[in-house]
Design a protein around this motif. Structure first.
Motif, PDB file in Angstrom:
ATOM      1  N   ILE A 118      30.027 -20.862   6.352  1.00 55.92           N
ATOM      2  CA  ILE A 118      30.445 -22.231   6.670  1.00 55.92           C
ATOM      3  C   ILE A 118      31.851 -22.254   7.268  1.00 55.92           C
ATOM      4  CG2 ILE A 118      31.037 -24.486   5.700  1.00 55.92           C
ATOM      5  CD1 ILE A 118      28.755 -24.214   3.751  1.00 55.92           C
TER       6      ILE A 118
ATOM      7  N   GLY B 170      25.953 -29.834   4.636  1.00 56.50           N
ATOM      8  CA  GLY B 170      25.128 -28.868   5.361  1.00 56.50           C
ATOM      9  C   GLY B 170      23.645 -29.155   5.229  1.00 56.50           C
TER      10      GLY B 170
ATOM     11  N   GLY C  47      30.390 -23.325  10.507  1.00 56.48           N
ATOM     12  CA  GLY C  47      28.943 -23.329  10.302  1.00 56.48           C
ATOM     13  C   GLY C  47      28.286 -24.660  10.590  1.00 56.48           C
TER      14      GLY C  47
ATOM     15  N   PHE D 230      22.776 -21.163   4.938  1.00 58.09           N
ATOM     16  CA  PHE D 230      24.227 -21.132   4.859  1.00 58.09           C
ATOM     17  C   PHE D 230      24.673 -20.100   3.815  1.00 58.09           C
ATOM     18  CE2 PHE D 230      25.068 -25.558   6.670  1.00 58.09           C
ATOM     19  CZ  PHE D 230      25.778 -25.057   7.758  1.00 58.09           C
TER      20      PHE D 230
ATOM     21  N   TYR E  74      20.767 -22.084   1.018  1.00 60.63           N
ATOM     22  CA  TYR E  74      22.123 -21.551   0.997  1.00 60.63           C
ATOM     23  C   TYR E  74      22.203 -20.445  -0.043  1.00 60.63           C
ATOM     24  CZ  TYR E  74      23.003 -24.196  -3.302  1.00 60.63           C
ATOM     25  OH  TYR E  74      22.953 -24.677  -4.578  1.00 60.63           O
TER      26      TYR E  74
END
Length: 346
Positions: free
Chosen positions: A53, A93, A60, A80, A101
């Motif tokens: 990120i 995100g 990101g 992520f 993630y």
């Protein structure tokens, strides 16, 4: 071999993660910032992206936004990589469309499990969707997941359309793809002499109006609901996204559209080689099967579909009625013995 793109500014993490993924059998492209990562992705479209990120040049979030908006990159699974101190930013995100993630530091099992899971989930659509029995919302939901099209299937509610409702007129600019969830729609052209020429009938499980969208030009015919119907609409922009965003979605979508063209080819063969009785029987069976109730078409419309004069159609229907195969009434044509029509050697 699947190609992964790893975008990570920390050199040691980038090298160790890439090595582990390569040992697991993946081809790995690496980049130290978002800008270089995008350049890699545009040269070689990856099957999945692992992206830090907080990075210099382009973070990101910016990378994910570009992926979502670029037709060549949209729909690629996106994971992520985030430090524990950045977990509060994960909601942003995920709202942008990230699929998963991993919190650093992560171990090899977490990494490989996340990658394998996302690749498996995004790899395939179902082989078949039964459009006549609720298959369109299922296809759109799966296409939304595979192609990262967040609006698909969310707003495509059914629309009730009354009988004789004009849906579009010859010469109008196309704005949407139409799908018949229930009921029937006819398309027609007007000749220079002012006579209506029917170009098609569409019923449960069929799309219409896509020729003009493909040509990016005006409609060549007029569409009218011949009975109370339920339709779903796919806006023109989403129609083109379904064709362009993801190769697998595109192929499946084209197969769904092509079903109508195969049926039309078969009808042309029947018009050319079958007897009038056989053509009438086959047309009644096609119109009967989706609904099961009376066929509510005017004799003129039905005759135009079959390719005969209304008088010839009336004589044939009377013969079928006398044989006990159907019933004629003010509400329409009710098939009493569909199998009798299907098996008869006309």
């Amino acid at each position: 071999m699947k190609t992964l793109l790893l975008i990570e500014d920390h050199e040691l993490i980038r090298e160790n993660t890439a090595e582990l993924l390569e040992l697991a059998g993946y081809r790995v492209l690496t980049a130290e910032n978002g800008k270089l990562g995008l350049e890699h992705a545009l040269r070689t479209r990856p099957d999945l992206v692992l992206c830090d990120i907080m990075m210099p040049v382009l973070d990101g979030y910016g990378v994910l936004q570009v992926f979502n908006q670029h037709p060549q990159l949209a729909g690629i699974p996106f994971i992520f990589l985030t430090a524990k101190t950045e977990r509060a930013d994960l909601r942003r995100g995920m709202a942008l469309g990230a699929d998963d993630y991993l919190t650093k530091p992560f171990d090899s099992t977490e990494l490989l499990s996340a990658v394998a899971g996302r690749l498996s989930r995004f790899q395939h659509l179902r082989p078949d969707y039964d459009l006549a029995h609720g298959g369109l919302p299922e296809f759109l939901a799966d296409a939304r997941r595979v192609s990262n099209l967040p609006d698909l299937a969310a707003e495509h509610r059914p629309h009730a359309v009354p009988r004789r409702q004009l849906l579009y007129a010859e010469g109008d600019e196309p704005t949407r793809l139409y799908f018949v969830e229930a009921g029937r729609v006819k398309t027609s052209k007007t000749t220079a002499a002012g006579k209506e020429l029917i170009t098609g009938f569409y019923q449960t499980g069929e799309f219409f109006g896509y020729q003009a969208l493909l040509e990016r030009g005006p409609y060549h015919d007029t569409a009218v609901a011949v009975e109370a119907s339920t339709l779903r609409y796919i806006p023109a922009e989403e129609f083109h996204d379904l064709l362009l965003r993801n190769a697998e979605v595109s192929q499946q979508f084209i197969r769904l559209l092509a079903g109508r063209e195969r049926a039309r080819e078969q009808q042309l063969v029947e018009l050319a080689y079958h007897s009038l009785r056989r053509r009438v029987a086959d047309t009644l069976l096609r119109l009967h099967e989706p609904a099961g109730g009376p066929i509510q078409l005017t004799r003129e419309d039905l005759a135009a579909v079959i390719g005969t004069a209304p008088e010839s159609l009336s004589r044939t229907l009377s013969e079928f009625r006398q044989a006990g195969l159907l019933e004629l009434s003010a509400s329409g044509i009710l098939l009493l013995q569909p199998e009798g029509l299907r098996r008869a050697n006309w």
